[in-house]
Design a protein around this motif. Structure first.
Motif, PDB file in Angstrom:
ATOM      1  N   ILE A   3       0.835  -1.203   0.000  1.00 18.66           N
ATOM      2  CA  ILE A   3       0.000   0.000   0.000  1.00 18.66           C
ATOM      3  C   ILE A   3       0.865   1.246   0.000  1.00 18.66           C
ATOM      4  CG2 ILE A   3      -1.557   1.335   1.501  1.00 18.66           C
ATOM      5  CD1 ILE A   3      -2.787  -1.259   2.409  1.00 18.66           C
ATOM      6  N   SER A   4       0.452   2.266  -0.751  1.00 19.32           N
ATOM      7  CA  SER A   4       1.105   3.562  -0.607  1.00 19.32           C
ATOM      8  C   SER A   4       0.093   4.571  -0.094  1.00 19.32           C
ATOM      9  CB  SER A   4       1.702   4.040  -1.942  1.00 19.32           C
ATOM     10  OG  SER A   4       0.809   4.906  -2.612  1.00 19.32           O
ATOM     11  N   VAL A   5       0.589   5.545   0.660  1.00 18.78           N
ATOM     12  CA  VAL A   5      -0.253   6.637   1.136  1.00 18.78           C
ATOM     13  C   VAL A   5       0.422   7.928   0.682  1.00 18.78           C
ATOM     14  CG1 VAL A   5      -1.249   7.777   3.151  1.00 18.78           C
ATOM     15  CG2 VAL A   5      -1.042   5.276   3.121  1.00 18.78           C
ATOM     16  N   ILE A   6      -0.236   8.648  -0.189  1.00 22.81           N
ATOM     17  CA  ILE A   6       0.377   9.842  -0.781  1.00 22.81           C
ATOM     18  C   ILE A   6      -0.166  11.081  -0.074  1.00 22.81           C
ATOM     19  CG2 ILE A   6       0.741  11.126  -2.917  1.00 22.81           C
ATOM     20  CD1 ILE A   6       0.231   8.466  -4.421  1.00 22.81           C
ATOM     21  N   GLY A   7       0.746  11.812   0.574  1.00 18.18           N
ATOM     22  CA  GLY A   7       0.353  12.947   1.409  1.00 18.18           C
ATOM     23  C   GLY A   7       0.269  12.466   2.843  1.00 18.18           C
ATOM     24  N   VAL A   8       1.367  12.699   3.609  1.00 18.18           N
ATOM     25  CA  VAL A   8       1.340  12.212   4.995  1.00 18.18           C
ATOM     26  C   VAL A   8       1.238  13.387   5.963  1.00 18.18           C
ATOM     27  CG1 VAL A   8       2.225   9.881   4.753  1.00 18.18           C
ATOM     28  CG2 VAL A   8       3.854  11.779   4.822  1.00 18.18           C
ATOM     29  N   GLY A   9       0.202  14.192   5.763  1.00 14.51           N
ATOM     30  CA  GLY A   9      -0.181  15.204   6.749  1.00 14.51           C
ATOM     31  C   GLY A   9      -0.881  14.469   7.886  1.00 14.51           C
ATOM     32  N   TYR A  10      -1.775  15.182   8.545  1.00 12.65           N
ATOM     33  CA  TYR A  10      -2.451  14.594   9.704  1.00 12.65           C
ATOM     34  C   TYR A  10      -3.154  13.293   9.336  1.00 12.65           C
ATOM     35  CZ  TYR A  10      -3.852  15.524  14.426  1.00 12.65           C
ATOM     36  OH  TYR A  10      -3.961  15.480  15.780  1.00 12.65           O
ATOM     37  N   LEU A  11      -4.006  13.408   8.322  1.00 16.78           N
ATOM     38  CA  LEU A  11      -4.803  12.254   7.894  1.00 16.78           C
ATOM     39  C   LEU A  11      -3.920  11.143   7.328  1.00 16.78           C
ATOM     40  CD1 LEU A  11      -7.223  10.714   6.608  1.00 16.78           C
ATOM     41  CD2 LEU A  11      -7.355  12.507   4.902  1.00 16.78           C
ATOM     42  N   GLY A  12      -3.023  11.496   6.415  1.00 14.15           N
ATOM     43  CA  GLY A  12      -2.227  10.484   5.726  1.00 14.15           C
ATOM     44  C   GLY A  12      -1.258   9.764   6.647  1.00 14.15           C
ATOM     45  N   ALA A  13      -0.623  10.504   7.545  1.00 14.50           N
ATOM     46  CA  ALA A  13       0.347   9.871   8.445  1.00 14.50           C
ATOM     47  C   ALA A  13      -0.361   8.863   9.346  1.00 14.50           C
ATOM     48  CB  ALA A  13       1.063  10.937   9.281  1.00 14.50           C
ATOM     49  N   VAL A  14      -1.514   9.267   9.866  1.00 17.32           N
ATOM     50  CA  VAL A  14      -2.261   8.350  10.742  1.00 17.32           C
ATOM     51  C   VAL A  14      -2.756   7.155   9.921  1.00 17.32           C
ATOM     52  CG1 VAL A  14      -4.324   8.100  12.178  1.00 17.32           C
ATOM     53  CG2 VAL A  14      -2.931  10.168  12.358  1.00 17.32           C
ATOM     54  N   ALA A  74       5.962   2.322  -7.179  1.00 20.17           N
ATOM     55  CA  ALA A  74       5.536   1.661  -8.416  1.00 20.17           C
ATOM     56  C   ALA A  74       4.922   0.278  -8.200  1.00 20.17           C
ATOM     57  CB  ALA A  74       6.710   1.583  -9.388  1.00 20.17           C
ATOM     58  N   ASP A  75       5.351  -0.469  -7.177  1.00 18.26           N
ATOM     59  CA  ASP A  75       4.815  -1.830  -7.061  1.00 18.26           C
ATOM     60  C   ASP A  75       3.646  -1.938  -6.074  1.00 18.26           C
ATOM     61  OD1 ASP A  75       6.339  -1.373  -4.870  1.00 18.26           O
ATOM     62  OD2 ASP A  75       7.219  -3.393  -4.785  1.00 18.26           O
ATOM     63  N   ALA A  76       3.150  -0.808  -5.557  1.00 12.93           N
ATOM     64  CA  ALA A  76       2.012  -0.892  -4.623  1.00 12.93           C
ATOM     65  C   ALA A  76       0.736  -1.279  -5.371  1.00 12.93           C
ATOM     66  CB  ALA A  76       1.826   0.438  -3.910  1.00 12.93           C
ATOM     67  N   GLU A  77      -0.091  -2.114  -4.690  1.00  9.68           N
ATOM     68  CA  GLU A  77      -1.369  -2.534  -5.295  1.00  9.68           C
ATOM     69  C   GLU A  77      -2.466  -1.508  -5.031  1.00  9.68           C
ATOM     70  OE1 GLU A  77      -1.993  -6.809  -3.757  1.00  9.68           O
ATOM     71  OE2 GLU A  77      -0.197  -6.009  -2.786  1.00  9.68           O
ATOM     72  N   VAL A  78      -2.334  -0.807  -3.893  1.00 13.88           N
ATOM     73  CA  VAL A  78      -3.350   0.171  -3.520  1.00 13.88           C
ATOM     74  C   VAL A  78      -2.650   1.482  -3.165  1.00 13.88           C
ATOM     75  CG1 VAL A  78      -5.235   0.705  -1.917  1.00 13.88           C
ATOM     76  CG2 VAL A  78      -4.813  -1.677  -2.574  1.00 13.88           C
ATOM     77  N   HIS A  79      -3.136   2.578  -3.727  1.00 14.08           N
ATOM     78  CA  HIS A  79      -2.586   3.901  -3.419  1.00 14.08           C
ATOM     79  C   HIS A  79      -3.686   4.737  -2.782  1.00 14.08           C
ATOM     80  CE1 HIS A  79       0.926   3.199  -6.039  1.00 14.08           C
ATOM     81  NE2 HIS A  79       0.067   2.601  -6.839  1.00 14.08           N
ATOM     82  N   PHE A  80      -3.423   5.275  -1.605  1.00 16.67           N
ATOM     83  CA  PHE A  80      -4.370   6.204  -0.989  1.00 16.67           C
ATOM     84  C   PHE A  80      -3.922   7.632  -1.259  1.00 16.67           C
ATOM     85  CE2 PHE A  80      -5.243   2.443   1.622  1.00 16.67           C
ATOM     86  CZ  PHE A  80      -6.633   2.482   1.659  1.00 16.67           C
ATOM     87  N   LEU A  81      -4.863   8.481  -1.647  1.00 15.73           N
ATOM     88  CA  LEU A  81      -4.568   9.907  -1.849  1.00 15.73           C
ATOM     89  C   LEU A  81      -5.114  10.676  -0.641  1.00 15.73           C
ATOM     90  CD1 LEU A  81      -5.729  10.246  -5.582  1.00 15.73           C
ATOM     91  CD2 LEU A  81      -3.364  10.062  -4.738  1.00 15.73           C
ATOM     92  N   SER A  82      -4.216  11.210   0.171  1.00 22.73           N
ATOM     93  CA  SER A  82      -4.676  11.933   1.369  1.00 22.73           C
ATOM     94  C   SER A  82      -4.012  13.302   1.406  1.00 22.73           C
ATOM     95  CB  SER A  82      -4.365  11.130   2.628  1.00 22.73           C
ATOM     96  OG  SER A  82      -3.059  10.618   2.557  1.00 22.73           O
ATOM     97  N   LEU A  83      -4.199  14.028   0.316  1.00 26.10           N
ATOM     98  CA  LEU A  83      -3.619  15.363   0.208  1.00 26.10           C
ATOM     99  C   LEU A  83      -4.531  16.379   0.872  1.00 26.10           C
ATOM    100  CD1 LEU A  83      -1.048  15.153  -1.509  1.00 26.10           C
ATOM    101  CD2 LEU A  83      -2.754  13.576  -2.397  1.00 26.10           C
ATOM    102  N   GLY A  84      -3.946  17.456   1.348  1.00 26.22           N
ATOM    103  CA  GLY A  84      -4.740  18.533   1.933  1.00 26.22           C
ATOM    104  C   GLY A  84      -5.532  19.251   0.842  1.00 26.22           C
ATOM    105  N   THR A  85      -6.734  19.726   1.203  1.00 26.22           N
ATOM    106  CA  THR A  85      -7.557  20.502   0.262  1.00 26.22           C
ATOM    107  C   THR A  85      -7.960  21.791   0.981  1.00 26.22           C
ATOM    108  OG1 THR A  85      -9.485  19.233   0.993  1.00 26.22           O
ATOM    109  CG2 THR A  85      -8.438  18.526  -1.038  1.00 26.22           C
TER     110      THR A  85
END
Ligand code: UDX
Length: 455
Positions: A3-14, A74-85
């Motif tokens: 798994i990848s988590v893109i954007g590790v602000g408050y939401l993404g880091a947790v 590149a090899d992650a099966e799931v990518h989470f987008l947790s960027l600030g808006t």
């Protein structure tokens, strides 16, 4: 799963640390190298109970790492987008720049999966239509599917809310034809779903609207009781009693009915504004007109505290005022749109000598408002004050002893901006006590109104 988590602000880091806690192999990415260094070293960039523990556990187990390089995803099966808006600089709408930039960078590494099933899951709070736009763009790549999975976590309870949520919302392009992506996200959340957490599948726009509606409802509930507080100030009624009585009705519920200086933080204020802007863009602005009033009531409460300071002190120029609390709520070091700091800065602009104290948020407060006097120790901060404003209800402020505190200050005057102190105890200890939405004088005094002439 990888798994990848893109954007590790408050939401993404947790989220990243929580996914590692569920047993996945997780990589978190951010463009902020300093943040990546901190997280890689097992240091939390913010105050959040329980976060450091799961962060370090993930790092030590080798299930969690952080990078600034998209190639490593590149090899992650799931990518989470947790960027600030965040709110746009030029209006109420949400600024989606970071989200679109991240999707663009991700799109460059997705072809490395060579058509194997790959899921991109949006978690950011976005205007309706965003998910479909991103899906149209990313699903052109073979094997890629997009889902929207909004996050409802509260700061201070972020780990619990992520690992033990009230519900999981899955937004998909076609709720009747999304078996592959639903199965993949179910696999990610298997450790949560086995505890019978409800999982709701719906269309993209519905999922996006669930999130903003939830925040709009919470904000409305708070501004509702704060509007009633204004009525209480006009009539001598007590809003804390009204809250208690209303909350006993199951249909209303007692949560989010605490009157006071109102809501702040990185979500509610900007989310209701983005919701208004997006409704207007869609030609449905009238439907959310009331949210402008929700925002206005919230802003007025901050101004009311400044007025109370003037009522109690006269001109505030040169007067010493201590503000208890800088964070937007207790158990957080977040000062984004903090009501306490806005009051402090308005009084500072009016020439008052303001000292701000807070158990966790002073470093962030000092960064946001340069030149603000901050004192970490509560006793020191209170010494010599001519007026005390309690604006964030940390436990240590709720439990202040009025008799001992009176010995520290220059003059015993206090405004309870969160409705958490006992007016009677403080008045008995000699304090001039004012609170938002509560009578200005002891009940006994208000009761001694002139007798009605009987005809
Ligand atoms: C909020 C939502 O609760 C969460 O679901 C969403 O994911 C993000 O936004 P958070 O910003 O962490 O979470 O704060 P929350 O606990 O909701 O409090 C928001 C603000 O409302 C705080 O400033 C708090 O002091 C204020 N508040 C809350 C009140 O003034 N009165 C209340 O009764 C409750």
């Amino acid at each position: 799963m990888k798994i990848s988590v893109i954007g590790v602000g408050y939401l993404g880091a947790v989220h990243a640390a929580s996914m590692a806690e569920l047993g996945h192999d997780v990589i978190g990415l951010d463009v902020d190298a300093r943040r990546i260094d901190l997280l890689s070293a097992g240091e939390a960039p913010f105050h959040e109970p329980g976060f450091t523990e799961i962060l370090r556990r993930g790092l030590d187990a080798g299930r969690l790492r952080f990078t600034t390089d998209y190639a490593e995803l590149a090899d992650a099966e799931v990518h989470f987008l947790s960027l600030g808006t965040p709110q746009r600089a030029d209006g109420f709408g949400a600024d989606l720049t970071a989200l679109h930039a991240a999707a663009g960078s991700l799109a460059e590494v997705l072809p490395a999966r060579a058509g194997r099933p790959t899921l991109v899951v949006g978690k950011s709070t976005v205007p309706a239509g965003t998910a479909r736009g991103l899906a149209d763009r990313l699903e052109r790549l073979e094997g890629v599917r997009v889902m929207w999975n909004p996050e409802f976590l509260r700061e201070g309870f972020a780990v619990k809310d992520t690992l033990d949520p009230d519900r999981l919302v899955y937004g998909v392009r076609d709720p009747d034809g999304a078996d592959t992506e639903i199965a993949m996200l179910d696999e990610v959340y298997a450790g949560i779903l086995e505890r019978d957490v409800e999982r709701l599948v719906m269309g993209f726009e519905t999922a996006e609207l669930v999130k903003v509606s939830a925040n709009a409802f919470l904000a409305t509930k708070i501004s509702f009781i704060n509007a009633i507080a204004e009525l209480c100030e006009a009539t001598g009624a007590d809003v804390t009693d009204i809250s208690r009585a209303l909350g006993m009705d199951d249909r209303i519920g007692s949560k989010f009915l605490r009157a006071g200086v109102g809501f702040g933080g990185g979500c509610l204020p900007k989310d209701i504004r983005a919701f208004i802007a997006s409704a207007e863009d869609l030609g449905a602005g009238q439907a959310l007109g009331f949210l402008r009033e929700v925002d206005a009531v919230n802003q007025r409460r901050r101004v009311r505290v400044v007025e109370l300071a003037r009522e109690m002190l006269g001109p505030v120029r040169g007067r010493r005022i201590t503000v208890l609390g800088a964070a937007f709520k207790p158990d957080s070091d977040d000062v984004r749109d903090s009501p306490a700091l806005e009051v402090a800065s308005r009084l500072t602009s009016a020439g008052a000598h303001v000292t701000v104290t807070d158990p966790e948020a002073l470093a962030n407060a000092a960064r946001r408002f340069e030149g603000m006097t901050t004192v970490a120790d509560t006793t020191e901060a209170l010494r010599g004050a001519e007026l005390v404003l309690l604006l964030t209800e940390w436990r240590e402020y709720r439990e202040l002893d009025p008799v001992a505190t009176a010995q520290l200050v220059a003059a015993p005057r206090i405004v309870d901006g969160r409705g958490v102190l006992s007016p009677r105890d403080w008045r008995e200890a000699g304090w001039e006590f004012r609170a938002l939405g509560r009578p200005d004088a002891p009940a006994a005094d208000t009761a001694s109104a002139p007798e009605l002439a009987l005809s």
